[in-house]
Design a protein around this motif. Structure first.
Motif, short mmCIF file in Angstrom:
data_model
loop_
_atom_site.label_atom_id
_atom_site.label_comp_id
_atom_site.label_asym_id
_atom_site.label_seq_id
_atom_site.Cartn_x
_atom_site.Cartn_y
_atom_site.Cartn_z
N GLY A 1 0.86 -1.17 0.00
CA GLY A 1 0.00 0.00 0.00
C GLY A 1 0.89 1.21 0.00
N GLU A 2 0.61 2.14 -0.89
CA GLU A 2 1.43 3.36 -0.89
C GLU A 2 0.55 4.57 -1.15
N VAL A 3 1.03 5.72 -0.70
CA VAL A 3 0.32 6.98 -0.86
C VAL A 3 1.30 8.06 -1.29
N GLU A 4 0.73 9.14 -1.81
CA GLU A 4 1.53 10.30 -2.22
C GLU A 4 2.66 9.90 -3.16
N GLY A 5 2.34 9.08 -4.15
CA GLY A 5 3.34 8.69 -5.14
C GLY A 5 4.51 7.91 -4.56
N GLY A 6 4.26 7.17 -3.52
CA GLY A 6 5.31 6.36 -2.91
C GLY A 6 6.01 7.03 -1.75
N ALA A 7 5.52 8.18 -1.32
CA ALA A 7 6.14 8.86 -0.18
C ALA A 7 6.08 7.99 1.07
N ILE A 8 4.98 7.24 1.21
CA ILE A 8 4.84 6.27 2.30
C ILE A 8 4.45 4.94 1.67
N LYS A 9 5.22 3.90 1.97
CA LYS A 9 4.95 2.56 1.46
C LYS A 9 4.84 1.59 2.63
N VAL A 10 3.82 0.75 2.57
CA VAL A 10 3.62 -0.28 3.60
C VAL A 10 3.64 -1.64 2.90
N THR A 11 4.40 -2.56 3.45
CA THR A 11 4.47 -3.91 2.93
C THR A 11 3.88 -4.85 3.99
N THR B 1 5.06 -6.02 7.41
CA THR B 1 6.47 -6.41 7.46
C THR B 1 7.43 -5.24 7.26
N ALA B 2 6.92 -4.12 6.71
CA ALA B 2 7.81 -2.96 6.51
C ALA B 2 6.97 -1.70 6.32
N ILE B 3 7.53 -0.59 6.78
CA ILE B 3 6.96 0.73 6.55
C ILE B 3 8.12 1.63 6.13
N GLU B 4 7.96 2.27 4.98
CA GLU B 4 9.00 3.17 4.49
C GLU B 4 8.39 4.56 4.29
N ILE B 5 9.08 5.57 4.79
CA ILE B 5 8.67 6.95 4.59
C ILE B 5 9.87 7.68 3.99
N GLN B 6 9.65 8.27 2.81
CA GLN B 6 10.74 9.01 2.16
C GLN B 6 11.16 10.16 3.07
N GLU B 7 12.45 10.30 3.21
CA GLU B 7 12.99 11.30 4.13
C GLU B 7 12.54 12.72 3.78
N GLU B 8 12.54 13.06 2.52
CA GLU B 8 12.12 14.41 2.11
C GLU B 8 10.67 14.67 2.49
N PHE B 9 9.82 13.66 2.27
CA PHE B 9 8.41 13.82 2.64
C PHE B 9 8.28 13.96 4.15
N PHE B 10 9.03 13.15 4.87
CA PHE B 10 8.98 13.16 6.33
C PHE B 10 9.37 14.54 6.89
N LYS B 11 10.37 15.12 6.30
CA LYS B 11 10.84 16.44 6.77
C LYS B 11 9.82 17.53 6.52
N GLY B 12 9.06 17.42 5.41
CA GLY B 12 8.14 18.48 5.05
C GLY B 12 6.72 18.30 5.55
N GLU C 1 -0.53 14.78 9.21
CA GLU C 1 -0.52 14.36 7.81
C GLU C 1 0.13 12.99 7.67
N ILE C 2 1.25 12.80 8.33
CA ILE C 2 1.94 11.51 8.28
C ILE C 2 1.05 10.41 8.85
N GLU C 3 0.40 10.67 9.98
CA GLU C 3 -0.47 9.67 10.60
C GLU C 3 -1.62 9.30 9.68
N GLU C 4 -2.27 10.28 9.07
CA GLU C 4 -3.39 10.01 8.17
C GLU C 4 -2.94 9.20 6.96
N LEU C 5 -1.84 9.61 6.36
CA LEU C 5 -1.36 8.91 5.17
C LEU C 5 -0.85 7.52 5.50
N LEU C 6 -0.23 7.37 6.65
CA LEU C 6 0.23 6.06 7.08
C LEU C 6 -0.96 5.12 7.27
#
Length: 101
Positions: free
Chosen positions: A26-36, A44-55, A60-65
């Motif tokens: 599952g991913e949102v914002e063009g892959g800014a947050i990806k859940v496997t 098994t995995a959660i990835e948040i792009q660093e640039e997205f995380f900083k901005g 917003e992060i909680e909702e998108l996650l």
């Protein structure tokens, strides 16, 4: 009849084990947050792009996650349903002989 029921139970266990090795995403914002997750609904995995995380802000992060997790779990449901439907057809075909079909 007991043998066929045992075979059906064994088949269900095999499917469960196989689903542990199937990954869904599952991913949102063009892959800014990806859940496997596995098709058995284990994250098994959660990835948040660093640039997205900083901005982004916390809310917003909680909702998108949450959205990304739900997308992954929906995919897991779909994969699991297809596997179980296929197995059910096989099992019912094998059980048909018990009922004179």
């Amino acid at each position: 009849m007991f043998d066929k029921l045992m075979a059906a139970q064994q088949k269900a266990e095999e499917i469960k084990k196989r689903l542990d090795h199937v990954s869904v995403y599952g991913e949102v914002e063009g892959g800014a947050i990806k859940v496997t997750a596995t098709a058995n609904k284990t994250i098994t995995a959660i990835e948040i792009q660093e640039e997205f995380f900083k901005g982004a802000d916390k809310e917003e992060i909680e909702e998108l996650l949450l959205t990304a997790v739900n997308k992954a779990l929906t995919q897991a449901d779909q994969v699991s349903a297809v596997e179980m439907q296929s197995a059910t057809k096989d099992m019912l075909g094998g059980l048909g002989g018990m009922f004179g079909a």
